[in-house]
Design an enzyme around this catalytic site. Structure first.
Site, mmCIF file in Angstrom:
data_model
loop_
_atom_site.group_PDB
_atom_site.id
_atom_site.type_symbol
_atom_site.label_atom_id
_atom_site.label_comp_id
_atom_site.label_asym_id
_atom_site.label_seq_id
_atom_site.Cartn_x
_atom_site.Cartn_y
_atom_site.Cartn_z
ATOM 1 N N CYS A 34 82.652 57.084 45.002
ATOM 2 C CA CYS A 34 82.722 55.499 44.935
ATOM 3 C C CYS A 34 83.830 54.823 45.902
ATOM 4 O O CYS A 34 84.978 55.691 45.717
ATOM 5 C CB CYS A 34 82.927 54.966 43.549
ATOM 6 S SG CYS A 34 83.025 53.110 43.479
ATOM 7 N N GLY A 38 68.559 56.358 46.507
ATOM 8 C CA GLY A 38 68.951 55.041 46.160
ATOM 9 C C GLY A 38 68.385 53.957 46.614
ATOM 10 O O GLY A 38 67.457 53.601 45.910
ATOM 11 N N GLN A 46 76.435 59.081 34.678
ATOM 12 C CA GLN A 46 77.624 59.299 35.494
ATOM 13 C C GLN A 46 78.992 58.375 35.034
ATOM 14 O O GLN A 46 78.641 57.477 34.829
ATOM 15 C CB GLN A 46 77.411 58.853 37.074
ATOM 16 C CG GLN A 46 78.167 59.364 37.847
ATOM 17 C CD GLN A 46 78.058 58.691 39.266
ATOM 18 O OE1 GLN A 46 78.092 57.408 39.484
ATOM 19 N NE2 GLN A 46 77.620 59.453 40.300
ATOM 20 N N ASN A 106 71.786 63.509 50.224
ATOM 21 C CA ASN A 106 71.666 61.760 50.025
ATOM 22 C C ASN A 106 72.012 61.274 51.332
ATOM 23 O O ASN A 106 73.243 61.501 51.748
ATOM 24 C CB ASN A 106 72.371 61.726 48.616
ATOM 25 C CG ASN A 106 72.513 60.072 48.457
ATOM 26 O OD1 ASN A 106 73.516 59.543 48.438
ATOM 27 N ND2 ASN A 106 71.228 59.632 48.360
ATOM 28 N N GLY A 107 71.415 60.181 51.495
ATOM 29 C CA GLY A 107 71.603 59.196 52.421
ATOM 30 C C GLY A 107 70.499 58.939 53.444
ATOM 31 O O GLY A 107 69.861 59.614 54.025
HETATM 32 C C1 LIG Z 1 74.508 48.788 45.142
HETATM 33 C C2 LIG Z 1 74.844 50.199 45.227
HETATM 34 C C3 LIG Z 1 75.492 50.860 43.986
HETATM 35 C C4 LIG Z 1 75.912 52.055 43.909
HETATM 36 N N1 LIG Z 1 76.592 52.541 42.841
HETATM 37 C C5 LIG Z 1 76.619 54.035 42.726
HETATM 38 C C6 LIG Z 1 77.097 54.652 41.542
HETATM 39 O O1 LIG Z 1 77.447 54.144 40.552
HETATM 40 N N2 LIG Z 1 77.207 56.044 41.698
HETATM 41 C C7 LIG Z 1 76.952 56.838 42.648
HETATM 42 O O2 LIG Z 1 76.971 57.823 42.549
HETATM 43 N N3 LIG Z 1 76.491 56.264 43.761
HETATM 44 C C8 LIG Z 1 76.302 55.050 43.967
HETATM 45 N N4 LIG Z 1 75.890 54.263 45.031
HETATM 46 C C9 LIG Z 1 75.625 55.155 45.933
HETATM 47 C C10 LIG Z 1 74.088 55.760 46.182
HETATM 48 O O3 LIG Z 1 74.001 56.372 44.873
HETATM 49 C C11 LIG Z 1 73.712 56.498 47.365
HETATM 50 O O4 LIG Z 1 74.744 57.799 47.283
HETATM 51 C C12 LIG Z 1 73.914 55.871 48.531
HETATM 52 O O5 LIG Z 1 73.339 54.457 48.450
HETATM 53 C C13 LIG Z 1 73.147 56.447 49.685
HETATM 54 O O6 LIG Z 1 71.852 56.746 49.376
HETATM 55 P P1 LIG Z 1 70.712 55.693 49.861
HETATM 56 O O7 LIG Z 1 70.780 55.764 51.352
HETATM 57 O O8 LIG Z 1 69.403 56.582 49.343
HETATM 58 O O9 LIG Z 1 70.838 54.585 49.327
HETATM 59 C C14 LIG Z 1 75.466 52.970 45.170
HETATM 60 C C15 LIG Z 1 74.927 52.490 46.282
HETATM 61 C C16 LIG Z 1 74.683 51.114 46.333
HETATM 62 C C17 LIG Z 1 73.815 50.399 47.513
#
Ligand SMILES: Cc1cc2nc3c(=O)[nH]c(=O)nc-3n(C[C@H](O)[C@H](O)[C@H](O)COP(=O)(O)O)c2cc1C
Length: 341
Positions: free
Chosen positions: A85, A209, A55, A185-186
């Site tokens: 982001c 994530g 990415q 996602n989420g």
């Molecule tokens: C510490 C952290 C770093 C993240 N870095 C990225 C990233 O580099 N690229 C991205 O697309 N999303 C990033 N995200 C977002 C996650 O990919 C995801 O979209 C978000 O946390 C929601 O999904 P989840 O509830 O499964 O964590 C990050 C999230 C966290 C918590």
């Protein structure tokens, strides 16, 4: 996840099974195209990780295209563009979720990248910049026109950050608006919640994530449920082994001080919901050497094993996962993939 899904963590997760795709941390094209060692290191991956998506993020079309080309050259299977982001520094420079309020720029970026690479191009979106400017359906349609082959939607706006819950209705709207595959996602940290959102939204896949840090077996458990089996439940010794495996890999692959930090980060999430987890986290945070960390892990797991309340090592979340097996078996046709992001 920046600072999380590095080479070490991705392999740890991949080895647990069930992972459809792993994605790198987001990588700055400004760094990458200026040969910044950190950005280059972030693109490094192992064969066992395939299929592997890199990415990238940035706001300048030429640099984004160059960065995409570099990812293709190192052998990435998929190139993903970050359009979600919320970090001020990223947004200020026109990248990440900043692109959600500059669609002509995003369109140019996607077209320039498409001209440059032959591997599939995918796009990770948030639902909009703010609650009053939700535009994810419009962005997804434009992206499809530009040749994007898979769209991933984190169901929050930029301004929402990580507050509240992801809006899976909007994710569903995207799925209905485009013909390319869409993943949602989420907030998926349990099999039950994930299967419900997956089925209700009709998406082709889901991304996980933070849930992967709490439960590295979550992907395998989804695969089990999809294939009609009871979800795999690691026992205590396996939980301990996974922490030790991670720490061992960190110590081999990074300076000791960084390895200690990484271990504390993972253990902090991994022990959420485990009996005595809060106390264990405190002990780990105050450990200053690898030996201290290893001793504390041994003490913690020995105590857990001796605690009859823990039984077979199942905590509440595991039990819920077990129940969701039946729920899914009764009529789900979701069969695409679960990815670690
Ligand atoms: C510490 C952290 C770093 C993240 N870095 C990225 C990233 O580099 N690229 C991205 O697309 N999303 C990033 N995200 C977002 C996650 O990919 C995801 O979209 C978000 O946390 C929601 O999904 P989840 O509830 O499964 O964590 C990050 C999230 C966290 C918590």
């Amino acid at each position: 996840m920046a600072g999380v899904t590095d080479y070490t963590f991705r392999r740890l997760i991949k080895r647990r099974g069930g992972v459809g795709l792993v994605v790198s941390e987001f990588i700055s094209v400004e760094g990458l195209t200026r040969h910044n060692p950190k950005s280059k290191r972030q693109m490094h991956f192992a064969e066992e990780e395939r299929p592997f998506a890199v990415q990238i993020f940035g706001g300048q079309p030429e640099r984004m295209a160059l960065g995409a080309e570099m990812a293709q050259e190192v052998g990435a299977d998929i190139l993903d563009v970050n359009c979600g982001c919320p970090a001020p520094k990223v947004v200020r420079n026109g990248g990440g979720s900043g692109l959600l309020r500059d669609l002509p720029r995003l369109e140019t970026i996607l077209k320039e990248i498409k001209k440059t690479i032959t591997i599939p191009l995918t796009l990770k979106l948030r639902t909009g910049f703010s609650e009053s400017t939700i535009n994810v359906v419009e962005v997804a349609k434009m992206a499809e026109q530009c040749g994007v082959e898979h769209i991933q939607v984190h169901g929050r706006t930029k301004e929402q950050g990580y507050k509240g819950l992801a809006n899976w209705d909007l994710i569903k709207q995207v799925k209905e608006a485009v013909t390319v595959p869409v993943s949602g996602n989420g907030d998926i940290t349990t099999i039950e919640y994930g299967i419900e959102r997956w089925k209700e939204s009709g998406t082709d896949g889901i991304l996980i994530g933070r849930g992967a840090m709490q439960n590295p077996w979550i992907f395998r458990q989804f695969q089990d449920v999809i294939e009609g089996r009871k979800p795999y439940q690691p026992d205590l010794s396996e939980k301990k082994a996974v922490l030790l495996e991670f720490f061992g890999m960190c110590r081999e692959e990074m300076p000791e001080i960084v390895a200690l930090g990484k271990m504390k980060q993972l253990a902090g999430q991994f022990t959420k919901g485990l009996i005595g987890g809060a106390q264990f986290r405190q002990t780990l945070y105050h450990s200053h050497s690898a030996e201290e960390i290893l001793d504390n892990i041994t003490i913690y797991f020995n105590t857990l094993a001796a605690d009859s309340n823990y039984g077979d090592g199942m905590v509440e979340a595991d039990a819920a996962a077990s129940d969701s097996c039946d729920m899914f078996a009764s009529g789900g046709d979701v069969s695409t993939s679960v990815a670690a992001v």
